[in-house]
Design a protein around this motif. Structure first.
Motif, PDB file in Angstrom:
ATOM      1  N   ALA A   1      -5.511  -2.964  -3.612  1.00 46.93           N
ATOM      2  CA  ALA A   1      -4.742  -3.017  -2.372  1.00 46.93           C
ATOM      3  C   ALA A   1      -5.230  -4.097  -1.421  1.00 46.93           C
ATOM      4  CB  ALA A   1      -4.803  -1.651  -1.681  1.00 46.93           C
TER       5      ALA A   1
ATOM      6  N   THR B   1      -1.401  -9.937   0.231  1.00 50.38           N
ATOM      7  CA  THR B   1      -0.398  -9.376   1.143  1.00 50.38           C
ATOM      8  C   THR B   1       1.005  -9.916   0.867  1.00 50.38           C
ATOM      9  OG1 THR B   1      -0.827 -11.140   2.772  1.00 50.38           O
ATOM     10  CG2 THR B   1      -2.097  -9.096   2.995  1.00 50.38           C
TER      11      THR B   1
ATOM     12  N   ALA C   1       3.604  -7.233   0.376  1.00 53.09           N
ATOM     13  CA  ALA C   1       3.814  -6.527   1.645  1.00 53.09           C
ATOM     14  C   ALA C   1       4.734  -7.326   2.562  1.00 53.09           C
ATOM     15  CB  ALA C   1       2.466  -6.279   2.325  1.00 53.09           C
TER      16      ALA C   1
ATOM     17  N   GLN D   1       0.590  -2.348  -1.307  1.00 54.67           N
ATOM     18  CA  GLN D   1       1.126  -3.404  -0.445  1.00 54.67           C
ATOM     19  C   GLN D   1       2.499  -3.044   0.108  1.00 54.67           C
ATOM     20  OE1 GLN D   1       0.838  -7.616  -1.056  1.00 54.67           O
ATOM     21  NE2 GLN D   1      -0.595  -7.333  -2.740  1.00 54.67           N
ATOM     22  N   LYS D   2       3.252  -2.220  -0.633  1.00 53.12           N
ATOM     23  CA  LYS D   2       4.575  -1.847  -0.145  1.00 53.12           C
ATOM     24  C   LYS D   2       4.466  -0.985   1.110  1.00 53.12           C
ATOM     25  CE  LYS D   2       5.716  -2.529  -4.820  1.00 53.12           C
ATOM     26  NZ  LYS D   2       5.485  -2.000  -6.161  1.00 53.12           N
TER      27      LYS D   2
ATOM     28  N   MET E   1       1.870  -1.111   3.145  1.00 54.89           N
ATOM     29  CA  MET E   1       1.440  -2.068   4.182  1.00 54.89           C
ATOM     30  C   MET E   1       2.645  -2.765   4.790  1.00 54.89           C
ATOM     31  SD  MET E   1      -1.704  -4.132   2.440  1.00 54.89           S
ATOM     32  CE  MET E   1      -2.796  -3.342   1.270  1.00 54.89           C
TER      33      MET E   1
ATOM     34  N   LYS F   1      -4.363  -2.564   6.091  1.00 57.76           N
ATOM     35  CA  LYS F   1      -4.752  -2.733   4.688  1.00 57.76           C
ATOM     36  C   LYS F   1      -5.679  -1.606   4.241  1.00 57.76           C
ATOM     37  CE  LYS F   1      -4.654  -7.794   5.130  1.00 57.76           C
ATOM     38  NZ  LYS F   1      -5.465  -9.033   5.026  1.00 57.76           N
TER      39      LYS F   1
ATOM     40  N   HIS G   1       5.661 -13.019  -6.003  1.00 56.29           N
ATOM     41  CA  HIS G   1       5.661 -12.208  -4.778  1.00 56.29           C
ATOM     42  C   HIS G   1       6.747 -11.138  -4.834  1.00 56.29           C
ATOM     43  CE1 HIS G   1       4.029 -16.096  -2.671  1.00 56.29           C
ATOM     44  NE2 HIS G   1       3.193 -15.609  -3.585  1.00 56.29           N
TER      45      HIS G   1
END
Length: 334
Positions: free
Chosen positions: A55, A59, A62, A194-195, A197, A221, A274
């Motif tokens: 995690a 980013t 995210a 990340q989702k 976040m 985070k 990404h």
């Protein structure tokens, strides 16, 4: 009212992250547990630690969730927060339904479906081209690539070890599975934490509590990493049985290949594209791919059909729940 709503949305997002952890814990460890490469408790501890580390590795996914799914730029901060809240309710509801029935559906697509459904119900737009490029195409191609790559890698591996003693070979692959399961768990944290976040970051941006130039705050985070790790440690035994035993009886070599191929697909999508892809779709299709190298009938296609049905329904079902919740809550919350 608005500060309370922000805090509630953040808490609900972390709750979703927790359900994501126990719902998708099977993604990382079902194959290792079913082949007895790891004990269930050791596998859960390993997966929780690797989810936490994964995690914190990036980013990009995210930011895709926060800025390229639903267009809330022209929404009031209050309406935008209600949209996010309803999206999370839709995603959590679908996660719990599929967990109850032991179906390995996608928490990723449940969240995206929730955002789309609540956003459209509120009269806001979605980023159509981004949804196609970052969600629809990866949703179609990631399982196909996972299946095909796992199949051909397994065929090559079987040719390489064709003359090796089976007992010694299985012992070595059980050891190798500890590495491949760790890689898979790292990829799961990289993608799925990340989702959450992204959703929290979207809520903070909406309320003006975050600076877009500074990126995602460190506390977001760490909180998302901790929540998914705790959820993973709680386990997900219903789905673990489906992935580890009901699709196909796995041996250590096939478990190793399925986990390794899945990890590669997750890393490529996170770092290069990404794209928020589904860890569930990826590992399930890889398990089918390695299973098909025995013979096509070795895969229990009836179970696979039920799983595929859940895949197809996830986005529209989560979107529908989120839309209904929005229509109910928006008048109440003003």
């Amino acid at each position: 009212m608005e500060p309370v709503l922000v805090v509630f949305v953040v808490a609900l997002a972390l709750g979703f992250d927790y359900t994501n952890g126990f719902h998708d814990a099977a993604n990382a460890i079902a194959t290792s547990v079913s082949t007895r490469a790891l004990t269930p408790r050791a596998a859960l501890i390993m997966a929780a630690v690797m989810n936490f580390l994964g995690a914190l590795l990036g980013t990009e996914v995210a930011e895709t969730i926060a800025t390229q799914i639903v267009d809330l730029q022209h929404a009031s901060s209050h309406s935008a927060l209600v949209v996010i809240l309803c999206a999370l309710v839709g995603a959590i509801t679908w996660n719990m339904i599929t967990w109850w029935y032991g179906l390995p559906s996608s928490s990723t697509h449940a969240l995206i479906g929730g955002l789309v459904g609540a956003g459209l119900a509120g009269g806001f737009g979605v980023y159509g081209s981004s949804l196609v490029d970052k969600v629809v195409l990866p949703m179609i191609f990631s399982p196909l690539i996972g299946f095909g790559l796992a199949f051909f890698v397994m065929v090559g591996l079987l040719w390489l070890i064709r003359n090796r003693p089976p007992a010694r070979t299985n012992r070595r692959f059980r050891f190798a599975q500890t590495v491949s399961a760790a890689a898979m768990a790292l990829g799961h944290g990289l993608q799925d934490a990340q989702k959450t976040m992204g959703v929290i970051y979207l809520a903070l941006l909406t309320a003006g509590w975050a600076n877009p130039e500074e990126g995602i705050p460190l506390w977001v985070k760490l909180a998302a990493a901790a929540a998914i790790s705790l959820g993973t440690y709680a386990g997900g035994w219903r789905i673990m049985r489906t992935l580890g035993r009901k699709i196909i009886e796995l041996d250590p070599a096939r478990g190793f290949v399925a986990e390794s191929v899945s990890a590669v697909v997750l890393y490529v999508n996170a770092f290069a594209l990404h794209a928020p892809v589904s860890t569930t779709h990826t590992i399930t299709s890889a398990i089918m791919g390695v299973g098909a190298t025995k013979r096509l009938s070795a895969v229990r296609w009836g179970v696979a059909k039920n799983i595929a049905g859940a895949w197809v329904l996830t986005i529209p079902a989560a979107a529908l729940v989120a839309a209904v919740v929005f229509w109910v809550l928006h008048p109440i919350l003003g």
